[in-house]
Write a protein that holds these residues in place. Structure first.
Motif, PDB file in Angstrom:
ATOM      1  N   GLU A  38       7.885  46.837  48.008  1.00 56.58           N
ATOM      2  CA  GLU A  38       7.932  45.375  48.009  1.00 56.58           C
ATOM      3  C   GLU A  38       8.213  44.846  46.619  1.00 56.58           C
ATOM      4  OE1 GLU A  38       8.468  42.176  49.302  1.00 56.58           O
ATOM      5  OE2 GLU A  38       6.968  42.749  50.811  1.00 56.58           O
ATOM      6  N   GLU A  39       7.464  45.324  45.643  1.00 57.28           N
ATOM      7  CA  GLU A  39       7.600  44.796  44.284  1.00 57.28           C
ATOM      8  C   GLU A  39       8.840  45.302  43.573  1.00 57.28           C
ATOM      9  OE1 GLU A  39       5.958  42.442  43.080  1.00 57.28           O
ATOM     10  OE2 GLU A  39       4.248  42.291  44.427  1.00 57.28           O
ATOM     11  N   LEU A  40       9.260  46.524  43.884  1.00 54.70           N
ATOM     12  CA  LEU A  40      10.415  47.096  43.197  1.00 54.70           C
ATOM     13  C   LEU A  40      11.735  46.545  43.720  1.00 54.70           C
ATOM     14  CD1 LEU A  40      11.428  49.057  41.067  1.00 54.70           C
ATOM     15  CD2 LEU A  40      11.114  50.925  42.715  1.00 54.70           C
ATOM     16  N   ARG A  66       0.944  47.396  43.543  1.00 59.59           N
ATOM     17  CA  ARG A  66       1.870  46.275  43.363  1.00 59.59           C
ATOM     18  C   ARG A  66       2.256  46.137  41.891  1.00 59.59           C
ATOM     19  NH1 ARG A  66       0.088  40.737  45.726  1.00 59.59           N
ATOM     20  NH2 ARG A  66       2.248  40.276  45.106  1.00 59.59           N
ATOM     21  N   GLN A  67       1.287  46.234  40.999  1.00 61.00           N
ATOM     22  CA  GLN A  67       1.586  46.100  39.571  1.00 61.00           C
ATOM     23  C   GLN A  67       2.486  47.219  39.077  1.00 61.00           C
ATOM     24  OE1 GLN A  67      -2.396  45.947  38.029  1.00 61.00           O
ATOM     25  NE2 GLN A  67      -2.479  43.714  38.040  1.00 61.00           N
ATOM     26  N   ALA A  69       5.941  46.398  40.305  1.00 61.44           N
ATOM     27  CA  ALA A  69       6.477  45.242  39.576  1.00 61.44           C
ATOM     28  C   ALA A  69       6.862  45.624  38.157  1.00 61.44           C
ATOM     29  CB  ALA A  69       5.454  44.115  39.565  1.00 61.44           C
ATOM     30  N   ARG A 108      10.126  47.434  38.173  1.00 60.08           N
ATOM     31  CA  ARG A 108      11.202  46.472  38.422  1.00 60.08           C
ATOM     32  C   ARG A 108      11.585  45.740  37.143  1.00 60.08           C
ATOM     33  NH1 ARG A 108       8.543  42.362  41.365  1.00 60.08           N
ATOM     34  NH2 ARG A 108       8.222  41.381  39.339  1.00 60.08           N
ATOM     35  N   GLU A 109      10.581  45.242  36.418  1.00 58.07           N
ATOM     36  CA  GLU A 109      10.863  44.471  35.199  1.00 58.07           C
ATOM     37  C   GLU A 109      11.509  45.341  34.134  1.00 58.07           C
ATOM     38  OE1 GLU A 109      10.509  41.090  35.003  1.00 58.07           O
ATOM     39  OE2 GLU A 109      10.199  41.449  37.141  1.00 58.07           O
ATOM     40  N   PRO A 165       2.991  42.249  34.537  1.00 58.01           N
ATOM     41  CA  PRO A 165       4.248  41.987  35.249  1.00 58.01           C
ATOM     42  C   PRO A 165       4.050  40.954  36.345  1.00 58.01           C
ATOM     43  CG  PRO A 165       3.302  44.071  35.940  1.00 58.01           C
ATOM     44  CD  PRO A 165       2.486  43.613  34.785  1.00 58.01           C
ATOM     45  N   SER A 166       5.049  40.118  36.509  1.00 57.62           N
ATOM     46  CA  SER A 166       4.958  39.093  37.549  1.00 57.62           C
ATOM     47  C   SER A 166       5.060  39.737  38.919  1.00 57.62           C
ATOM     48  CB  SER A 166       6.072  38.057  37.370  1.00 57.62           C
ATOM     49  OG  SER A 166       7.336  38.685  37.470  1.00 57.62           O
ATOM     50  N   LEU A 167       4.191  39.305  39.805  1.00 58.44           N
ATOM     51  CA  LEU A 167       4.169  39.841  41.162  1.00 58.44           C
ATOM     52  C   LEU A 167       4.946  38.933  42.099  1.00 58.44           C
ATOM     53  CD1 LEU A 167       0.419  40.918  41.413  1.00 58.44           C
ATOM     54  CD2 LEU A 167       2.393  42.332  40.800  1.00 58.44           C
ATOM     55  N   THR A 168       5.439  39.516  43.167  1.00 56.63           N
ATOM     56  CA  THR A 168       6.190  38.754  44.156  1.00 56.63           C
ATOM     57  C   THR A 168       5.296  37.707  44.810  1.00 56.63           C
ATOM     58  OG1 THR A 168       7.573  40.674  44.616  1.00 56.63           O
ATOM     59  CG2 THR A 168       7.536  38.934  46.287  1.00 56.63           C
TER      60      THR A 168
END
Length: 725
Positions: free
Chosen positions: A76-78, A122-123, A126, A129-130, A179-182
């Motif tokens: 989800e986060e990636l 999740r972190q 994320a 991803r960032e 990191p910002s989460l969705t």
């Protein structure tokens, strides 16, 4: 090793190559990343130079769906699909992979997998991803805020490329601290009912490797001839009749006295050779009572002064004395086997550095590694744990004594410790000599006023303690009360004005352990049966009566009310039923989850009962994978109904009567026609779901059958007045 050491006292003592970007937490609990081989980092997510994403799972999967849930959080986060992520079980490293609810222990249980990992995974996703976006932004000379990852492709600012192109560069970047989460409104996978399990395909195709599948070069198979009665020990044995049998390698008595280990080339050869052993047993300290004696002894205990007090509201006795009506019932619940489809097994391999590797469907690696370190007399870091898939557990793979791992360690030592040893149990071993859900007896008196309102509740319980005598006792035994014995009664959400509860520990050498939902699977039956009887005496609808005792403030009560109402609405509670049909309702709040269930049953002209339908209302917080939640509720109901309807471990002068699925029968496909699950919409953090569906199923069925004229308080039902189709 002291061969006179008692079994209980003895047991009480007891990064992938080629990965480029790895994101997880350091031993200090902060996000970090690095190249392959960076010793200070153990990741939750890995991405190799080909762009393959792997979720490293700190919780093992015994069928409950944790692998899908944890992979979903990262995907989800990636910004990738669930099909684009691989999964692997984490190595043993409790500094990083510890269960946040267990302290410094890496383990799975208590329906905690998703609840304690939700933000961690999740972190990690994320952060990865960032970092990839930042690497792409540097390469393209644009702002990272202009970019996004969609299905594994970095896109934006007029550019587009697979994220694999930026993995190497991303590994050199600093990990974002926060990191910002969705935003939940943008979730694609979390909460999506069409997101299905990651493990379906590998299990269907046979690619998923279970511990049972392990076969190492040069290994020997070990099986154990166990005492016919719990508490008996080996005096001597004669294996001469097994000499010369195909594959037979030898036999040795366990130093604990708990059996004789037999070695052979294959499992079948070991089983065959075991049958030829003659063993002399010492029954001095063995259990010799039969089922009726055990039940009667427990019922006598609940009719005597209790050993310990779990709750003592002032004025309860006076309130009971002044009650206009008193409802009194006794209950009995037999011992239960876990009966997982994959029998217990594990393999120990000697390693070149003097350590060992344990191959196991390992539920609590920290317990297993610690026990083997003691048995093998080596540092704990020398015991590596390779976790594989497990075909069920229900608590059996996580006993405080990690008994089967210790047996394997002893078998390995007795064999010389120079070759792999695979310990195998048979179905009969597990049924006749395993660790059981403790038997339990209850006696309850509920006092009502003239309006049918509860004014006093007196509760007596007798059951073997699970935690006493283990290292868990320090936190789980309070003022002499094993909290797992009484849970669900003194801490009930029902606003009962006056309650006392006493508990006595039933003593027996029969080994016991937690079974799915632990104490709630018997206390829930008692509480919900008595609430139904009180509602009947008051002349009030059972749902309305329960809700009136949940009217107080608090989030837990509110969640329980909503689950009850949702289950009732799903079942059509209060609507007319055909003749010979009836409904029953029950609920339980446990493992921070609210579950309510309605059972609809019918009785034909010959008196046979058919379960027509179960309807469930579930508040599990945010349902990460609704499909998995639904499956867990269905499975929990089926698991509970099997032992409520017809199962129990019985004894004949201390010897177990049952042996396999022909006389310890799980739920059959024809036993229940339909199960419908409704999930309360919620944005709250996720809670547990593997165990909470179990406790309400039995009393919902019992209350429905009672509405047809038969109230069952002694289990199993099939032995106490109920004939099922």
């Amino acid at each position: 090793m002291n061969t006179s050491t008692s079994r209980r006292n003895f047991l009480k003592g007891a990064a992938a190559t080629g990965a480029v970007l790895m994101v997880g937490v350091t031993p200090k609990g902060v996000l970090a990343a690095g190249h392959a081989g960076l010793a200070s980092l153990t990741p939750f997510v890995k991405i190799d130079e080909a762009g393959t994403v792997t979720a490293v799972l700190k919780h093992f999967d015994m069928g409950q769906g944790a692998s899908t849930g944890l992979a979903t959080l990262i995907a989800e986060e990636l910004g990738i699909s669930l099909d684009e992520i691989e999964i692997e079980f984490a190595p043993h490293n409790p500094q990083v992979y510890n269960n946040l609810f267990f302290g410094p222990v890496q383990g799975t249980g208590g329906s905690t997998a998703i609840a304690n990992s939700f933000m961690q995974y999740r972190q990690a996703g994320a952060a990865a991803r960032e970092m990839i976006k930042a690497a792409a932004a540097n390469a393209w000379g644009v702002a990272a805020s202009e970019l996004a990852i969609v299905d594994g492709v970095v896109t934006g600012a007029g550019q587009s490329a697979p994220m694999a192109e930026f993995v190497a560069a991303a590994a050199d970047l600093a990990v974002p601290e926060d990191p910002s989460l969705t935003d939940p409104k943008d979730f694609r996978l979390i909460g999506n009912p069409t997101t299905h399990r990651k493990d379906n395909a590998p299990k269907i195709t046979g690619q998923a490797q279970y511990a049972m599948d392990v076969h190492l070069d040069g290994q020997v198979v070990a099986v154990i001839k166990r005492p016919p009665k719990f508490g008996a020990t080996v005096v001597s044995f004669d294996a001469s009749a097994a000499e010369g049998m195909p594959g037979y390698k030898g036999a040795a008595a366990l130093p604990t006295g708990g059996g004789v280990v037999v070695y052979a080339d294959t499992t079948w050869q070991a089983f065959q050779a075991r049958e030829e052993l003659t063993v002399e047993w010492d029954f001095t300290n063995a259990e010799t009572r039969s089922s009726d004696q055990i039940r009667d002894d427990m019922l006598a205990m609940v009719n005597s002064e209790p050993e310990f007090v779990a709750r003592a509201d002032e004025g309860t006795d006076a309130a009971m004395a002044g009650a206009a009506q008193v409802i009194e019932k006794e209950f009995y619940f037999p011992y239960l086997a876990h009966a997982s489809m994959e029998v217990l097994n594990c393999t120990i391999r000697p390693d070149e550095d003097g350590g060992v590797t344990l191959f196991d469907g390992c539920q609590v690696p920290t317990l297993s590694a610690g026990a083997l370190a003691q048995v093998l007399q080596m540092p704990m870091e020398k015991v590596r744990v390779e976790t594989l898939w497990a075909g069920g557990s229900f608590g059996r793979r996580a006993t405080s004594e990690v008994d089967y791992n210790v047996e394997a360690g002893l078998a390995f030592l007795l064999d010389g410790g120079q070759r792999p040893v695979k310990l195998m149990w048979s179905r009969e071993d597990d049924t006749t000599g395993g660790y059981y859900r403790p038997a339990a007896a209850h006696k309850v008196r509920v006092g009502l006023d003239a309006n049918g309102r509860i004014v006093a509740w007196q509760h007596q319980l007798a059951t073997p303690s699970i935690f006493k005598g283990t290292f868990f006792a320090a936190t789980q035994v309070v003022d002499g009360v094993d909290r797992s014995s009484v849970e669900g009664v003194p801490d009930t959400l029902y606003d009962i004005p006056k309650m006392t509860m006493g508990v006595s520990d039933f003593q027996s050498p029969i080994t016991v352990a937690w079974l799915r939902s632990v104490g709630h699977n018997h206390t829930g039956y008692v509480m919900e049966t008595m609430m139904d009887l009180a509602a009947e005496a008051a002349g009030v609808d059972p749902l309305e009566y329960r809700l009136s005792y949940l009217s107080g403030e608090g989030e837990e009560r509110a969640r329980m009310r909503e689950a009850f109402q949702l289950a009732a609405d799903t079942a059509g509670w209060g609507t007319p039923l055909p003749d010979g049909h009836a409904r029953g309702i029950a609920g339980m709040f446990c493992f921070n989850t609210a579950v309510a269930q309605v059972a609809e049953v019918s009785k034909d002209e010959d008196g046979y009962v058919q379960i027509e339908k179960f309807s469930a209302g579930v508040d599990v917080g945010l349902a990460v994978n609704p499909d998995v939640v639904e499956a867990q509720v269905q499975g929990g109901i089926g698991f509970a109904l099997g032992f409520i309807m017809r199962d129990g471990i019985g004894f004949d002068e201390g010897e177990v009567i049952q042996s396999n699925f022909h006389d310890y029968e799980p739920l059959r496909v024809w036993d229940i026609k339909d199960i419908e699950v409704a999930i309360v919409p919620s944005a709250a953090p996720p809670s547990g779901i593997a165990e909470p569906p179990v406790p309400p199923a039995g009393p919902a069925l019992a209350n429905a059958i009672a509405a047809l004229g038969t109230r069952v308080t002694m289990l199993p039902m099939a032995e106490n007045g109920v004939d099922f189709v």
